[in-house]
Write a protein that holds these residues in place. Sequence first.
Motif, PDB file in Angstrom:
ATOM      1  N   UNK A  89       0.821  -1.209   0.000  1.00 37.77           N
ATOM      2  CA  UNK A  89       0.000   0.000   0.000  1.00 37.77           C
ATOM      3  C   UNK A  89       0.858   1.263   0.000  1.00 37.77           C
ATOM      4  N   UNK A  90       0.367   2.286  -0.670  1.00 39.03           N
ATOM      5  CA  UNK A  90       0.941   3.622  -0.588  1.00 39.03           C
ATOM      6  C   UNK A  90      -0.215   4.618  -0.717  1.00 39.03           C
ATOM      7  N   UNK A  91       0.083   5.889  -0.515  1.00 36.95           N
ATOM      8  CA  UNK A  91      -0.973   6.901  -0.505  1.00 36.95           C
ATOM      9  C   UNK A  91      -1.706   6.949  -1.834  1.00 36.95           C
ATOM     10  N   UNK A  92      -0.993   6.827  -2.934  1.00 31.22           N
ATOM     11  CA  UNK A  92      -1.606   6.907  -4.254  1.00 31.22           C
ATOM     12  C   UNK A  92      -2.657   5.812  -4.433  1.00 31.22           C
ATOM     13  N   UNK A  93      -2.305   4.598  -4.034  1.00 29.01           N
ATOM     14  CA  UNK A  93      -3.231   3.467  -4.167  1.00 29.01           C
ATOM     15  C   UNK A  93      -4.445   3.631  -3.266  1.00 29.01           C
ATOM     16  N   UNK A  94      -4.210   4.020  -2.016  1.00 26.39           N
ATOM     17  CA  UNK A  94      -5.319   4.156  -1.071  1.00 26.39           C
ATOM     18  C   UNK A  94      -6.252   5.281  -1.501  1.00 26.39           C
ATOM     19  N   UNK A  95      -5.700   6.366  -2.031  1.00 26.37           N
ATOM     20  CA  UNK A  95      -6.545   7.444  -2.541  1.00 26.37           C
ATOM     21  C   UNK A  95      -7.403   6.970  -3.708  1.00 26.37           C
ATOM     22  N   UNK A  96      -6.887   6.045  -4.517  1.00 26.77           N
ATOM     23  CA  UNK A  96      -7.677   5.490  -5.608  1.00 26.77           C
ATOM     24  C   UNK A  96      -8.891   4.737  -5.090  1.00 26.77           C
ATOM     25  N   UNK A  97      -8.695   3.943  -4.028  1.00 27.42           N
ATOM     26  CA  UNK A  97      -9.811   3.212  -3.423  1.00 27.42           C
ATOM     27  C   UNK A  97     -10.798   4.193  -2.785  1.00 27.42           C
ATOM     28  N   UNK A  98     -10.276   5.174  -2.062  1.00 25.19           N
ATOM     29  CA  UNK A  98     -11.140   6.198  -1.472  1.00 25.19           C
ATOM     30  C   UNK A  98     -11.980   6.884  -2.537  1.00 25.19           C
ATOM     31  N   UNK A  99     -11.345   7.260  -3.643  1.00 27.33           N
ATOM     32  CA  UNK A  99     -12.045   7.980  -4.704  1.00 27.33           C
ATOM     33  C   UNK A  99     -13.128   7.116  -5.329  1.00 27.33           C
ATOM     34  N   UNK A 100     -12.880   5.806  -5.457  1.00 28.35           N
ATOM     35  CA  UNK A 100     -13.925   4.918  -5.985  1.00 28.35           C
ATOM     36  C   UNK A 100     -15.174   4.984  -5.113  1.00 28.35           C
ATOM     37  N   UNK A 101     -14.978   4.946  -3.804  1.00 29.54           N
ATOM     38  CA  UNK A 101     -16.125   5.002  -2.912  1.00 29.54           C
ATOM     39  C   UNK A 101     -16.788   6.377  -2.940  1.00 29.54           C
ATOM     40  N   UNK A 102     -16.000   7.418  -3.150  1.00 22.35           N
ATOM     41  CA  UNK A 102     -16.600   8.743  -3.296  1.00 22.35           C
ATOM     42  C   UNK A 102     -17.525   8.791  -4.508  1.00 22.35           C
ATOM     43  N   UNK A 103     -17.138   8.139  -5.597  1.00 18.92           N
ATOM     44  CA  UNK A 103     -17.940   8.182  -6.817  1.00 18.92           C
ATOM     45  C   UNK A 103     -19.133   7.249  -6.750  1.00 18.92           C
ATOM     46  N   UNK A 104     -19.172   6.362  -5.758  1.00 17.06           N
ATOM     47  CA  UNK A 104     -20.235   5.367  -5.657  1.00 17.06           C
ATOM     48  C   UNK A 104     -21.281   5.669  -4.602  1.00 17.06           C
ATOM     49  N   UNK A 164     -17.030  17.176  -2.806  1.00 17.95           N
ATOM     50  CA  UNK A 164     -17.968  18.169  -3.297  1.00 17.95           C
ATOM     51  C   UNK A 164     -17.994  18.280  -4.811  1.00 17.95           C
ATOM     52  N   UNK A 165     -16.912  17.854  -5.455  1.00 10.53           N
ATOM     53  CA  UNK A 165     -16.841  17.927  -6.919  1.00 10.53           C
ATOM     54  C   UNK A 165     -17.423  16.701  -7.598  1.00 10.53           C
ATOM     55  N   UNK A 166     -17.686  15.639  -6.828  1.00  6.94           N
ATOM     56  CA  UNK A 166     -18.129  14.365  -7.415  1.00  6.94           C
ATOM     57  C   UNK A 166     -19.627  14.439  -7.704  1.00  6.94           C
ATOM     58  N   UNK A 167     -19.958  14.854  -8.914  1.00  5.67           N
ATOM     59  CA  UNK A 167     -21.345  14.897  -9.366  1.00  5.67           C
ATOM     60  C   UNK A 167     -21.413  14.305 -10.770  1.00  5.67           C
ATOM     61  N   UNK A 168     -22.603  13.962 -11.193  1.00  5.22           N
ATOM     62  CA  UNK A 168     -22.798  13.399 -12.527  1.00  5.22           C
ATOM     63  C   UNK A 168     -23.739  12.214 -12.475  1.00  5.22           C
ATOM     64  N   UNK A 169     -24.422  11.941 -13.576  1.00  4.15           N
ATOM     65  CA  UNK A 169     -25.418  10.875 -13.617  1.00  4.15           C
ATOM     66  C   UNK A 169     -24.780   9.498 -13.755  1.00  4.15           C
ATOM     67  N   UNK A 170     -23.583   9.428 -14.333  1.00  6.22           N
ATOM     68  CA  UNK A 170     -22.939   8.135 -14.531  1.00  6.22           C
ATOM     69  C   UNK A 170     -21.665   8.058 -13.695  1.00  6.22           C
ATOM     70  N   UNK A 172     -18.800   7.147 -14.771  1.00  5.45           N
ATOM     71  CA  UNK A 172     -17.699   7.707 -15.554  1.00  5.45           C
ATOM     72  C   UNK A 172     -17.619   9.223 -15.375  1.00  5.45           C
ATOM     73  N   UNK A 173     -18.762   9.887 -15.368  1.00  6.50           N
ATOM     74  CA  UNK A 173     -18.770  11.338 -15.162  1.00  6.50           C
ATOM     75  C   UNK A 173     -18.260  11.695 -13.773  1.00  6.50           C
ATOM     76  N   UNK A 174     -18.691  10.942 -12.788  1.00  8.54           N
ATOM     77  CA  UNK A 174     -18.253  11.234 -11.422  1.00  8.54           C
ATOM     78  C   UNK A 174     -16.765  10.971 -11.258  1.00  8.54           C
ATOM     79  N   UNK A 175     -16.252   9.899 -11.871  1.00  6.64           N
ATOM     80  CA  UNK A 175     -14.819   9.612 -11.788  1.00  6.64           C
ATOM     81  C   UNK A 175     -14.005  10.714 -12.461  1.00  6.64           C
ATOM     82  N   UNK A 176     -14.469  11.170 -13.625  1.00  7.87           N
ATOM     83  CA  UNK A 176     -13.726  12.212 -14.342  1.00  7.87           C
ATOM     84  C   UNK A 176     -13.635  13.491 -13.504  1.00  7.87           C
ATOM     85  N   UNK A 177     -14.728  13.844 -12.846  1.00  6.36           N
ATOM     86  CA  UNK A 177     -14.714  15.044 -12.017  1.00  6.36           C
ATOM     87  C   UNK A 177     -13.836  14.846 -10.781  1.00  6.36           C
TER      88      UNK A 177
END
Length: 206
Positions: A89-104, A164-170, A172-177
Amino acid sequence: MTQRSMRDERRPANDGRRVAARNRAALVLAAREIYAEYGLDAPLCAIARRAGVGQGVLYRHFPDRAAVATAVLEENVRQIEQAAAAPDADLVTVLGVLTWHQTQSSAFISVLHTDGASCPSDTPEYAAALSGRVERALRAHLPDGHRLTAAKDDLMIAVAMVSGAVTGRTREQRERRAWAAWRLLEVEVGPVCPFSDEPCGQPPLV
């Protein structure tokens, strides 16, 4: 009664526990998907249908709507903690997992704002406890001198800003933001995915 017949009598109970565990896991997964698509006000019957179980099964595991949302939030945090505890584990990887849950999870986003206003139990203490677990998982891999170490609160303020930036109907849109928000903060984030073998999203080319 023979020893063999006693073993046979115990098998249904063991199978029942396995079925119950599978049903609960299916319900949590279905709830996350339904909440991501329709929000926290989605009917519980939709979650039961998505999980492939009857509504009575749902109520055996979760007595009310708050219990379902709480289970989803606990799973979100647990996966982030698992990612942080992984050997590589490193910060980059853990942030990726965190961001997935933010988009979900819209409920998870509310927790990461740490004010507790929208958490299932309507108590700031509940939100603060979950947010604190997320912060500890991230901070364990935060290198000295990282831009998020400039001030004590910078790490979770950045997480809340991305939320706060994670918005979008899909998704993919939420991940991009989400990626765009991290990029604007000049913070590197790894593949956006849950802590599992599911396919991971990759940052878009910009």
